[in-house]
Design a protein around this motif. Structure first.
Motif, PDB file in Angstrom:
ATOM      1  N   PHE A  97       0.854  -1.188   0.000  1.00 36.74           N
ATOM      2  CA  PHE A  97       0.000   0.000   0.000  1.00 36.74           C
ATOM      3  C   PHE A  97       0.889   1.237   0.000  1.00 36.74           C
ATOM      4  O   PHE A  97       2.057   1.199   0.381  1.00 36.74           O
ATOM      5  CB  PHE A  97      -0.944   0.021   1.208  1.00 36.74           C
ATOM      6  N   ILE A 118      -3.871   0.985  -3.201  1.00 38.55           N
ATOM      7  CA  ILE A 118      -3.924  -0.456  -2.962  1.00 38.55           C
ATOM      8  C   ILE A 118      -3.949  -1.227  -4.275  1.00 38.55           C
ATOM      9  O   ILE A 118      -4.220  -0.675  -5.339  1.00 38.55           O
ATOM     10  CB  ILE A 118      -5.183  -0.837  -2.140  1.00 38.55           C
ATOM     11  N   GLU A 123      -6.043  -6.550  -1.803  1.00 33.41           N
ATOM     12  CA  GLU A 123      -6.638  -5.901  -0.636  1.00 33.41           C
ATOM     13  C   GLU A 123      -7.783  -6.734  -0.065  1.00 33.41           C
ATOM     14  O   GLU A 123      -8.007  -6.765   1.138  1.00 33.41           O
ATOM     15  CB  GLU A 123      -7.142  -4.509  -1.009  1.00 33.41           C
TER      16      GLU A 123
END
Length: 415
Positions: A97, A118, A123
């Protein structure tokens, strides 16, 4: 032999019709008090467990269990680091991230918050956000399309909904000129809105990691690697092992640094509520003392006769301890059955009350959940039942000891 006599006579006293109705009433009150205290304690502890689990899922589901970063500007080769990290036995998944502090602007509405770049498909493996999307979905974030997913609170503050435009002003990668520092500005389209009922709703937004890299001008660098473990409560130990595994080149932290205080406060609150509610059972147990004191006074002649027949003071003491303990055992049994039944069916009971009286017990717009959670832990039931029985037995000791000190000659003098 003495134990069987004490048990037999104690149970006989308990089941016999009492000549003193007031004594019977006090005994009934003490039994019902123990039952009520046990029911309340089991139910409240189950509700506390439920709230703790909900907070753990919603808050720790959004917060990284473990964060791994490279000392310096960022992680250069996050793919290689990911392959190394996921080999740990307690690691479920890892995802990169990019954190960006930004100012959100829509017309005259502005709001400061956190933007996180992301990889959407990764994610979903390390966060619960995909389960709490109100509009759109995580896969709506695509590279170079400049879409953004906002928390519901943030979207409401900006007055935007699906398809609207949001401008981001960021200091990372800002332009420096003789006139000063000009923040980078980029317009994004809202492609999703999430709501997890936590502070993230009001301050967090998600964009694709490629778009975040363009904004920050960091190339292939990412801020850190987010790691999800198979036991969030054991994340501190997992972080310790990963720290030793990766060496000093990387820093490793866990969720206890950011949210540990909150959950320690919840545990302390749960313990204090349990202690306070235990006093309900203690008060009911003290009624047993009053009951047995009156019973001992009423049974002076019977005690004297038993003593003359050869019963020892210890046997007399056991008789009245049995009599007093029976009320506590029955009260605890009723309380455990009632408490377990209520704790298991509490959400349905609350819904029935809400429909019956047309009220909202847990308003969804006030609390982070719109229902009353209940999670029964059998170890809590065992501890509560043990405390209730222990207090009951302790309450019988003094009256039973007084009964054992009765002198037969004085008790039978006026009979």
């Amino acid at each position: 032999m003495k134990k069987s006599v004490a048990l037999m006579v104690g149970l006989r006293y308990t089941s016999a019709r009492k000549s003193n109705n007031f004594v019977s009433f006090i005994a009934l009150v003490s039994m019902l008090g123990i039952a009520l205290g046990t029911i309340v304690l089991i139910t409240v502890m189950s509700v506390m467990n439920g709230f703790q689990s909900e907070m753990q899922e919603r808050i720790l589901g959004m917060v990284p269990h473990v964060v791994i970063g490279e000392r310096g500007e960022g992680v250069k080769d996050w793919q290689a680091l990911e392959q190394q990290v996921v080999k740990h036995k307690d690691v479920i998944a890892a995802a990169p991230f990019i954190d960006i502090q930004a100012m959100f602007k829509v017309g005259r509405n502005t709001h400061f918050g956190l933007v996180q770049g992301i990889v959407p498909e990764k994610e979903a493996e390390v966060s619960i956000i995909d389960k709490f999307m109100k509009y759109g979905k995580l896969n709506n974030l695509r590279s170079r399309e400049y879409g953004i997913i906002l928390g519901k609170g943030l979207a409401n503050s900006l007055g935007v909904t699906m398809g609207d435009k949001v401008s981001l002003l960021i200091a990372d990668g800002a332009t420096v000129s003789p006139a000063g520092i000009s923040p980078r500005t980029k317009r994004f389209s809202v492609v999703g809105i999430f709501e997890v009922k936590s502070e993230h709703d009001a301050m967090m937004a998600l964009i694709h990691i490629d778009d975040a890299a363009v904004l920050t001008r960091k190339g292939d660098l990412v801020s850190a690697l987010r790691v999800t473990t198979n036991n969030v409560l054991n994340a501190q130990w997992t972080a310790f092992e990963l720290r030793n595994q990766l060496g000093t080149e990387y820093y490793v932290s866990d969720w206890n640094y950011s949210h540990g205080t909150l959950f320690r406060a919840i545990k302390m609150e749960k313990a204090m509520i349990g202690i306070l509610l235990t006093f309900i059972i203690a008060v009911a147990a003290f009624n047993i003392i009053s009951t047995l004191v009156m019973v001992v006074t009423d049974k002076q002649a019977d005690i004297a006769i038993l003593r003359t027949l050869g019963a020892s003071p210890a046997t007399i003491m056991k008789i009245f301890m049995v009599q007093g303990s029976v009320n506590g055992i029955i009260g605890t049994l009723i309380g455990v059955i009632g408490g377990v039944a209520l704790a298991i069916n509490l959400p349905q009971v609350v819904v029935f009350i809400e429909n019956l009286f047309e009220v909202s017990v847990i308003p969804g717009d006030v609390y982070f959940i719109g229902f009353l959670p209940s999670e029964l832990h059998w170890q809590d039931v065992f501890v509560i039942a043990s405390i209730a029985l222990s207090l009951t037995v302790l309450a019988t000791i003094f009256p039973a000891w007084k009964a054992s000190k009765t002198k037969p000659a004085e008790a039978l003098r006026y009979e």
